[in-house]
Design a protein around this motif. Structure first.
Motif, PDB file in Angstrom:
ATOM      1  N   GLU A 198       0.828  -1.204   0.000  1.00 16.31           N
ATOM      2  CA  GLU A 198       0.000   0.000   0.000  1.00 16.31           C
ATOM      3  C   GLU A 198       0.865   1.258   0.000  1.00 16.31           C
ATOM      4  N   TRP A 199       1.964   1.209   0.735  1.00 17.03           N
ATOM      5  CA  TRP A 199       2.873   2.360   0.809  1.00 17.03           C
ATOM      6  C   TRP A 199       3.453   2.662  -0.575  1.00 17.03           C
ATOM      7  N   LYS A 200       3.930   1.605  -1.238  1.00 12.07           N
ATOM      8  CA  LYS A 200       4.523   1.782  -2.567  1.00 12.07           C
ATOM      9  C   LYS A 200       3.468   2.212  -3.586  1.00 12.07           C
ATOM     10  N   LEU A 201       2.278   1.642  -3.473  1.00  9.03           N
ATOM     11  CA  LEU A 201       1.190   1.958  -4.395  1.00  9.03           C
ATOM     12  C   LEU A 201       0.833   3.443  -4.324  1.00  9.03           C
ATOM     13  N   ALA A 202       0.930   4.010  -3.116  1.00  8.24           N
ATOM     14  CA  ALA A 202       0.608   5.424  -2.924  1.00  8.24           C
ATOM     15  C   ALA A 202       1.779   6.340  -3.278  1.00  8.24           C
ATOM     16  N   GLY A 203       2.904   5.745  -3.709  1.00  3.99           N
ATOM     17  CA  GLY A 203       4.063   6.549  -4.081  1.00  3.99           C
ATOM     18  C   GLY A 203       4.907   6.974  -2.897  1.00  3.99           C
ATOM     19  N   GLY A 204       4.783   6.270  -1.764  1.00  2.00           N
ATOM     20  CA  GLY A 204       5.552   6.619  -0.573  1.00  2.00           C
ATOM     21  C   GLY A 204       7.048   6.413  -0.768  1.00  2.00           C
ATOM     22  N   ASP A 205       7.838   7.204  -0.069  1.00  4.76           N
ATOM     23  CA  ASP A 205       9.294   7.152  -0.165  1.00  4.76           C
ATOM     24  C   ASP A 205       9.826   5.854   0.442  1.00  4.76           C
ATOM     25  N   THR A 206      10.772   5.205  -0.248  1.00  8.55           N
ATOM     26  CA  THR A 206      11.327   3.937   0.227  1.00  8.55           C
ATOM     27  C   THR A 206      12.086   4.114   1.538  1.00  8.55           C
TER      28      THR A 206
ATOM     29  N   ASP B   7      11.507   6.303   3.880  1.00 16.07           N
ATOM     30  CA  ASP B   7      10.522   6.456   4.949  1.00 16.07           C
ATOM     31  C   ASP B   7       9.895   5.110   5.308  1.00 16.07           C
ATOM     32  N   LEU B   8       9.636   4.284   4.293  1.00 18.25           N
ATOM     33  CA  LEU B   8       9.073   2.961   4.542  1.00 18.25           C
ATOM     34  C   LEU B   8      10.020   2.128   5.403  1.00 18.25           C
ATOM     35  N   MET B   9      11.312   2.226   5.145  1.00 16.55           N
ATOM     36  CA  MET B   9      12.300   1.494   5.940  1.00 16.55           C
ATOM     37  C   MET B   9      12.262   1.937   7.402  1.00 16.55           C
ATOM     38  N   LEU B  10      12.073   3.228   7.622  1.00 13.29           N
ATOM     39  CA  LEU B  10      12.005   3.752   8.987  1.00 13.29           C
ATOM     40  C   LEU B  10      10.744   3.261   9.696  1.00 13.29           C
ATOM     41  N   VAL B  11       9.618   3.304   8.994  1.00 16.93           N
ATOM     42  CA  VAL B  11       8.341   2.924   9.602  1.00 16.93           C
ATOM     43  C   VAL B  11       8.323   1.440   9.959  1.00 16.93           C
ATOM     44  N   LEU B  12       8.868   0.585   9.077  1.00 16.66           N
ATOM     45  CA  LEU B  12       8.830  -0.854   9.301  1.00 16.66           C
ATOM     46  C   LEU B  12      10.063  -1.383  10.034  1.00 16.66           C
ATOM     47  N   GLY B  13      11.010  -0.511  10.346  1.00 22.05           N
ATOM     48  CA  GLY B  13      12.155  -0.932  11.141  1.00 22.05           C
ATOM     49  C   GLY B  13      13.158  -1.777  10.384  1.00 22.05           C
ATOM     50  N   TRP B  14      13.399  -1.446   9.112  1.00 23.18           N
ATOM     51  CA  TRP B  14      14.348  -2.191   8.300  1.00 23.18           C
ATOM     52  C   TRP B  14      15.692  -1.486   8.275  1.00 23.18           C
ATOM     53  N   ALA B  15      16.768  -2.276   8.310  1.00 21.49           N
ATOM     54  CA  ALA B  15      18.118  -1.729   8.196  1.00 21.49           C
ATOM     55  C   ALA B  15      18.691  -1.979   6.806  1.00 21.49           C
ATOM     56  N   SER B  16      18.223  -3.039   6.126  1.00 24.08           N
ATOM     57  CA  SER B  16      18.734  -3.408   4.809  1.00 24.08           C
ATOM     58  C   SER B  16      17.817  -2.877   3.716  1.00 24.08           C
ATOM     59  N   ASP B  17      18.420  -2.251   2.668  1.00 25.33           N
ATOM     60  CA  ASP B  17      17.597  -1.731   1.572  1.00 25.33           C
ATOM     61  C   ASP B  17      17.129  -2.831   0.634  1.00 25.33           C
ATOM     62  N   ASP B  18      17.487  -4.087   0.950  1.00 28.23           N
ATOM     63  CA  ASP B  18      16.970  -5.214   0.174  1.00 28.23           C
ATOM     64  C   ASP B  18      15.533  -5.546   0.573  1.00 28.23           C
ATOM     65  N   MET B  19      15.155  -5.186   1.800  1.00 34.88           N
ATOM     66  CA  MET B  19      13.835  -5.548   2.317  1.00 34.88           C
ATOM     67  C   MET B  19      12.685  -4.898   1.539  1.00 34.88           C
ATOM     68  N   PRO B  20      12.770  -3.606   1.171  1.00 38.88           N
ATOM     69  CA  PRO B  20      11.656  -3.017   0.422  1.00 38.88           C
ATOM     70  C   PRO B  20      11.380  -3.723  -0.902  1.00 38.88           C
ATOM     71  N   ARG B  21      12.398  -4.337  -1.496  1.00 36.90           N
ATOM     72  CA  ARG B  21      12.178  -5.059  -2.755  1.00 36.90           C
ATOM     73  C   ARG B  21      11.448  -6.373  -2.524  1.00 36.90           C
TER      74      ARG B  21
END
Length: 320
Positions: free
Chosen positions: A272-280, A282-296
């Motif tokens: 939903e975040w990506k569908l709305a054009g949300g920043d990657t 920011d998504l990492m911060l909200v979901l508590g991710w340290a690796s940029d592989d997770m958003p993919r």
């Protein structure tokens, strides 16, 4: 929860030599302030290896090698154990055990009981990337419909589901919430994430209403003084991660929605975040991710839908 009792349960069936090493390693983990779930997973991996070697001692001896204690474990033992895990569980489970054993034998090297870890030349099990289907609006509505009554369990379960749906938090994070972690003035929750990293996340209006209703019902319970947020129907022991997992599965069965688990809402949140054009970022911060592989990886099962939305918005082929 008693650490000694936990360790005894995890180490059931092991020899005294294996138990002594795991007890001492657990002391190191506790001294390092490792979360209880991490300690459990690490210790379980080592205990399962020990039990496998004990249960198959005759076959291993026939091959010329048995391991009476962890310092006698060799590369062959690890490879046999991993192959057994893949065959009887799954490749992803075998990979998790591999990572836990890496930490155990690293500790043995640091303790100078081993010169080299037996995992030094053992490859990690290869796993296929499984696309986890999101748990979207329609299915979530069906699950929430099973919590429409006014009894305590319905009110509590509705609040828990709303938190997952609104925040995309991990199962362990939602289960670990304390009463003081809720701020109804700012509509936020303080999650205690992996790696001892805390983050404050906003929740939506419907989640806020469900939480408010739950807090009013909670205040009338016998265990209302407990610092833990989620109270049981009976008794005083707070609802655990496993308890929430069982509850979600049961609600899914009643709603006729298959394979309901918390992580599917996490994937839905990312989608939903990506569908709305949300920043990657920011998504990492909200979901508590340290690796940029997770958003993919998260929300990958719905990537085609997002691509179609982008295509429609760009109007490629329609501007002339």
């Amino acid at each position: 929860m008693s650490t000694v009792l936990d360790l005894q349960k995890v180490c059931r069936g092991l020899t005294p030599a294996w138990f002594d090493y795991l007890r001492d390693w657990d002391r190191t983990l506790r001294g390092g302030n490792y979360p209880e779930t991490t300690r459990y997973n690490y210790l379980l991996a080592a205990a399962q290896l020990g039990r496998y070697l004990i249960d198959n001692a005759d076959e291993l001896q026939a091959g010329g090698a048995a391991a009476a204690d962890p310092t006698e474990v060799g590369r062959g033992h690890i490879e046999e154990f991993q192959a057994w895990m893949v065959a009887t569980r799954s490749a992803s489970t075998a990979l998790n055990k591999h990572k836990g054993l890496q930490q155990f034998f690293k500790w043995l090297v640091e303790e100078e009981d081993l010169e080299r870890s037996p995992l030094a030349r053992v490859k990690q099990p290869k796993t296929a990337q499984t696309l986890i289907p999101i748990l979207g609006d329609d299915d979530t509505a069906k699950i929430l419909a099973t919590c429409k009554d006014k009894d305590f369990l319905s009110i509590r379960d509705r609040a828990i589901i709303r938190v997952f749906y609104s925040t995309g938090a991990r199962l362990s994070e939602v289960a670990g919430l304390q009463l003081d972690d809720i701020d109804l003035n700012t509509d936020t929750l303080l999650f205690h994430g992996k790696g001892m990293k805390d983050r404050r996340v906003r929740f939506g209006g419907k989640a806020g209403r469900a939480l408010s209703q739950y807090l009013r019902a909670r205040a009338r319970r016998r265990a209302a003084d407990s610092p833990a947020l989620w109270l049981p129907e009976k008794g005083e022991t707070p609802l655990s991660s496993n308890g929430i997992k069982i509850m979600l599965r049961r609600r899914g069965e009643v709603a006729k929605v298959p394979n309901v688990h918390a992580h599917r809402w996490r994937h839905n949140f990312a989608h939903e975040w990506k569908l709305a054009g949300g920043d990657t970022g920011d998504l990492m911060l909200v979901l508590g991710w340290a690796s940029d592989d997770m958003p993919r990886r998260y929300g990958a099962s719905a990537a085609a839908e997002r691509a179609q939305h982008v295509h429609a918005r760009l109007r490629i082929g329609d501007r002339v």
